[in-house]
Motif scaffolding. Structure first.
Motif, mmCIF file in Angstrom:
data_model
loop_
_atom_site.group_PDB
_atom_site.id
_atom_site.type_symbol
_atom_site.label_atom_id
_atom_site.label_comp_id
_atom_site.label_asym_id
_atom_site.label_seq_id
_atom_site.Cartn_x
_atom_site.Cartn_y
_atom_site.Cartn_z
ATOM 1 N N ALA A 157 -20.152 1.556 -8.458
ATOM 2 C CA ALA A 157 -19.116 2.274 -7.710
ATOM 3 C C ALA A 157 -18.111 1.294 -7.109
ATOM 4 O O ALA A 157 -16.895 1.476 -7.246
ATOM 5 N N ILE A 158 -18.601 0.247 -6.469
ATOM 6 C CA ILE A 158 -17.702 -0.742 -5.861
ATOM 7 C C ILE A 158 -16.868 -1.428 -6.937
ATOM 8 O O ILE A 158 -15.664 -1.643 -6.766
ATOM 9 N N ARG A 159 -17.487 -1.759 -8.055
ATOM 10 C CA ARG A 159 -16.753 -2.400 -9.150
ATOM 11 C C ARG A 159 -15.620 -1.486 -9.640
ATOM 12 O O ARG A 159 -14.474 -1.914 -9.771
ATOM 13 N N VAL A 160 -15.911 -0.229 -9.868
ATOM 14 C CA VAL A 160 -14.913 0.706 -10.386
ATOM 15 C C VAL A 160 -13.840 1.006 -9.343
ATOM 16 O O VAL A 160 -12.657 1.093 -9.666
ATOM 17 N N LEU A 161 -14.235 1.139 -8.095
ATOM 18 C CA LEU A 161 -13.287 1.515 -7.041
ATOM 19 C C LEU A 161 -12.370 0.382 -6.601
ATOM 20 O O LEU A 161 -11.233 0.631 -6.191
ATOM 21 N N LEU A 167 -8.721 1.050 -12.720
ATOM 22 C CA LEU A 167 -7.811 2.187 -12.658
ATOM 23 C C LEU A 167 -7.610 2.713 -11.241
ATOM 24 O O LEU A 167 -6.537 3.225 -10.918
ATOM 25 N N VAL A 168 -8.595 2.585 -10.383
ATOM 26 C CA VAL A 168 -8.517 3.186 -9.052
ATOM 27 C C VAL A 168 -7.677 2.343 -8.103
ATOM 28 O O VAL A 168 -6.688 2.831 -7.537
ATOM 29 N N HIS A 169 -8.061 1.107 -7.902
ATOM 30 C CA HIS A 169 -7.400 0.243 -6.915
ATOM 31 C C HIS A 169 -5.886 0.116 -7.149
ATOM 32 O O HIS A 169 -5.105 0.344 -6.216
ATOM 33 N N PRO A 170 -5.438 -0.242 -8.357
ATOM 34 C CA PRO A 170 -3.980 -0.364 -8.553
ATOM 35 C C PRO A 170 -3.228 0.938 -8.293
ATOM 36 O O PRO A 170 -2.123 0.924 -7.752
ATOM 37 N N ARG A 171 -3.825 2.057 -8.651
ATOM 38 C CA ARG A 171 -3.156 3.345 -8.413
ATOM 39 C C ARG A 171 -3.084 3.655 -6.923
ATOM 40 O O ARG A 171 -2.106 4.234 -6.453
ATOM 41 N N MET A 172 -4.111 3.262 -6.179
ATOM 42 C CA MET A 172 -4.073 3.483 -4.732
ATOM 43 C C MET A 172 -3.017 2.597 -4.073
ATOM 44 O O MET A 172 -2.298 3.034 -3.176
ATOM 45 N N VAL A 173 -2.915 1.356 -4.540
ATOM 46 C CA VAL A 173 -1.891 0.458 -3.999
ATOM 47 C C VAL A 173 -0.506 1.046 -4.273
ATOM 48 O O VAL A 173 0.355 1.077 -3.386
ATOM 49 N N GLU A 174 -0.299 1.529 -5.462
ATOM 50 C CA GLU A 174 0.985 2.138 -5.825
ATOM 51 C C GLU A 174 1.263 3.379 -4.972
ATOM 52 O O GLU A 174 2.387 3.579 -4.500
ATOM 53 N N ALA A 175 0.249 4.201 -4.770
ATOM 54 C CA ALA A 175 0.420 5.416 -3.958
ATOM 55 C C ALA A 175 0.747 5.065 -2.507
ATOM 56 O O ALA A 175 1.621 5.697 -1.884
ATOM 57 N N TYR A 176 0.083 4.058 -1.965
ATOM 58 C CA TYR A 176 0.369 3.637 -0.591
ATOM 59 C C TYR A 176 1.759 3.016 -0.481
ATOM 60 O O TYR A 176 2.453 3.219 0.509
ATOM 61 N N ALA A 177 2.172 2.274 -1.489
ATOM 62 C CA ALA A 177 3.516 1.704 -1.469
ATOM 63 C C ALA A 177 4.558 2.818 -1.416
ATOM 64 O O ALA A 177 5.521 2.744 -0.644
ATOM 65 N N SER A 178 4.352 3.870 -2.179
ATOM 66 C CA SER A 178 5.272 5.026 -2.139
ATOM 67 C C SER A 178 5.236 5.708 -0.783
ATOM 68 O O SER A 178 6.276 6.113 -0.257
ATOM 69 N N LEU A 179 4.048 5.832 -0.234
ATOM 70 C CA LEU A 179 3.886 6.457 1.079
ATOM 71 C C LEU A 179 4.641 5.670 2.146
ATOM 72 O O LEU A 179 5.395 6.235 2.943
ATOM 73 N N ARG A 206 -6.846 -2.783 0.669
ATOM 74 C CA ARG A 206 -8.017 -3.670 0.742
ATOM 75 C C ARG A 206 -8.734 -3.526 2.083
ATOM 76 O O ARG A 206 -9.960 -3.484 2.139
ATOM 77 N N LEU A 207 -7.968 -3.446 3.144
ATOM 78 C CA LEU A 207 -8.566 -3.265 4.463
ATOM 79 C C LEU A 207 -9.290 -1.920 4.525
ATOM 80 O O LEU A 207 -10.416 -1.828 5.036
ATOM 81 N N GLY A 208 -8.666 -0.894 3.997
ATOM 82 C CA GLY A 208 -9.290 0.431 3.966
ATOM 83 C C GLY A 208 -10.582 0.426 3.178
ATOM 84 O O GLY A 208 -11.576 1.035 3.586
ATOM 85 N N GLU A 209 -10.582 -0.273 2.039
ATOM 86 C CA GLU A 209 -11.809 -0.369 1.239
ATOM 87 C C GLU A 209 -12.920 -1.035 2.040
ATOM 88 O O GLU A 209 -14.081 -0.603 1.992
ATOM 89 N N SER A 210 -12.582 -2.076 2.793
ATOM 90 C CA SER A 210 -13.611 -2.788 3.551
ATOM 91 C C SER A 210 -14.228 -1.892 4.627
ATOM 92 O O SER A 210 -15.418 -2.001 4.915
ATOM 93 N N PHE A 211 -13.442 -1.006 5.209
ATOM 94 C CA PHE A 211 -13.988 -0.072 6.192
ATOM 95 C C PHE A 211 -14.696 1.095 5.512
ATOM 96 O O PHE A 211 -15.792 1.473 5.903
ATOM 97 N N LEU A 212 -14.068 1.661 4.508
ATOM 98 C CA LEU A 212 -14.592 2.853 3.845
ATOM 99 C C LEU A 212 -15.921 2.590 3.143
ATOM 100 O O LEU A 212 -16.818 3.428 3.158
#
Length: 188
Positions: free
Chosen positions: A103-107, A113-125, A150-156
Motif C-alpha cells: 500500500a505504501i509503495r503504491v500510494l 500513479l497515485v502520488h504524482p496525480r495528488m501533487v498535480e491535484a494539489y497544485a491546481s487547488l 509528502r507531509l500529508g502522507e507522513s501524517f496520514l
C-alpha cells in the motif's frame, strides 16, 4: 479501473485473477492492457482519490458565502476535508492494514500513479487561490504541492510508516502554517 475501484470499495482484495474473470478476459490480457497488480491498484486508488477530491471541492463551492471561517483559504479547507475523508475511508484503511508495504509503495511512489496525480491535484487547488487572491507565492506552486502531499502522507500513513497513530488535526495545523507562510499577497 472502475471494476478494480469497485472491488476495493466493496472490501474485496484486488486479485488480478478475479478481476480478469469479472471482466471476462484472461490475466495475460489484463496485464497487457492495464499492467501488473500495483499499476491496477494505483490507477484505482488514484481514481477514487480524484473522485473524492472533486466531490469535496464541488460541495465546498456550493456552500453559502461566509460559511468558511473568516480568512481561511479555500485550498486549506478542501485539503483538510480530503485528508479526513482519506483517513476515515474503510477501503484505504483495510488496504493499509492488510498489505502495508504494498500500500505504501503504491500510494507514495513518485513514479507511480497515485502520488504524482495528488501533487498535480494539489497544485491546481493552490493555484486557484493564488489566482483568485493575487498571491505571490514564495516558492513555485508545484513545489509547495509536493511538500504538502509528502507531509500529508507522513501524517496520514504514520501508523504504517512510523508506528504512530495518525493525527490529522495536527496535520491540519502544520499544513495550514506551511501554506499560509508560502502563499502571500503580491507586495508590489
Amino acid at each position: 479501473m472502475r471494476t478494480a475501484a469497485g472491488m476495493l470499495l466493496q472490501g474485496r482484495r484486488l486479485d488480478t485473477g478475479t478481476l480478469a474473470a469479472e471482466l471476462g478476459i484472461s490475466r495475460a490480457t489484463l496485464f497487457r492492457r492495464a499492467g501488473n497488480r500495483d499499476a491496477i491498484l494505483g490507477d484505482a486508488l488514484a481514481h477514487l482519490g480524484a473522485r473524492t477530491l472533486a466531490r469535496i471541492q464541488r460541495e465546498h463551492d456550493e456552500r453559502p458565502a461566509g460559511a468558511e471561517p473568516r480568512g481561511r483559504l479555500r485550498c486549506l479547507s478542501v485539503s483538510e476535508e480530503f485528508r479526513f475523508a482519506l483517513g476515515t475511508a474503510p477501503a484505504l484503511q483495510r488496504l493499509l492494514d492488510e498489505e502495508p508495504a504494498m500500500a505504501i509503495r503504491v500510494l507514495t511512489d513518485p513514479e507511480g500513479l497515485v502520488h504524482p496525480r495528488m501533487v498535480e491535484a494539489y497544485a491546481s487547488l493552490f493555484q486557484r487561490d493564488v489566482d483568485e487572491h493575487a498571491f505571490a507565492p514564495l516558492m513555485p506552486v508545484p513545489l509547495l504541492a509536493l511538500a504538502v502531499v509528502r507531509l500529508g502522507e507522513s501524517f496520514l500513513y504514520s501508523d504504517v510508516l512510523a508506528a504512530r497513530t495518525p493525527d490529522l488535526k495536527t496535520a491540519t495545523t502544520v499544513m495550514d502554517a506551511l501554506v499560509t507562510s508560502v502563499l502571500r499577497f503580491d507586495q508590489r
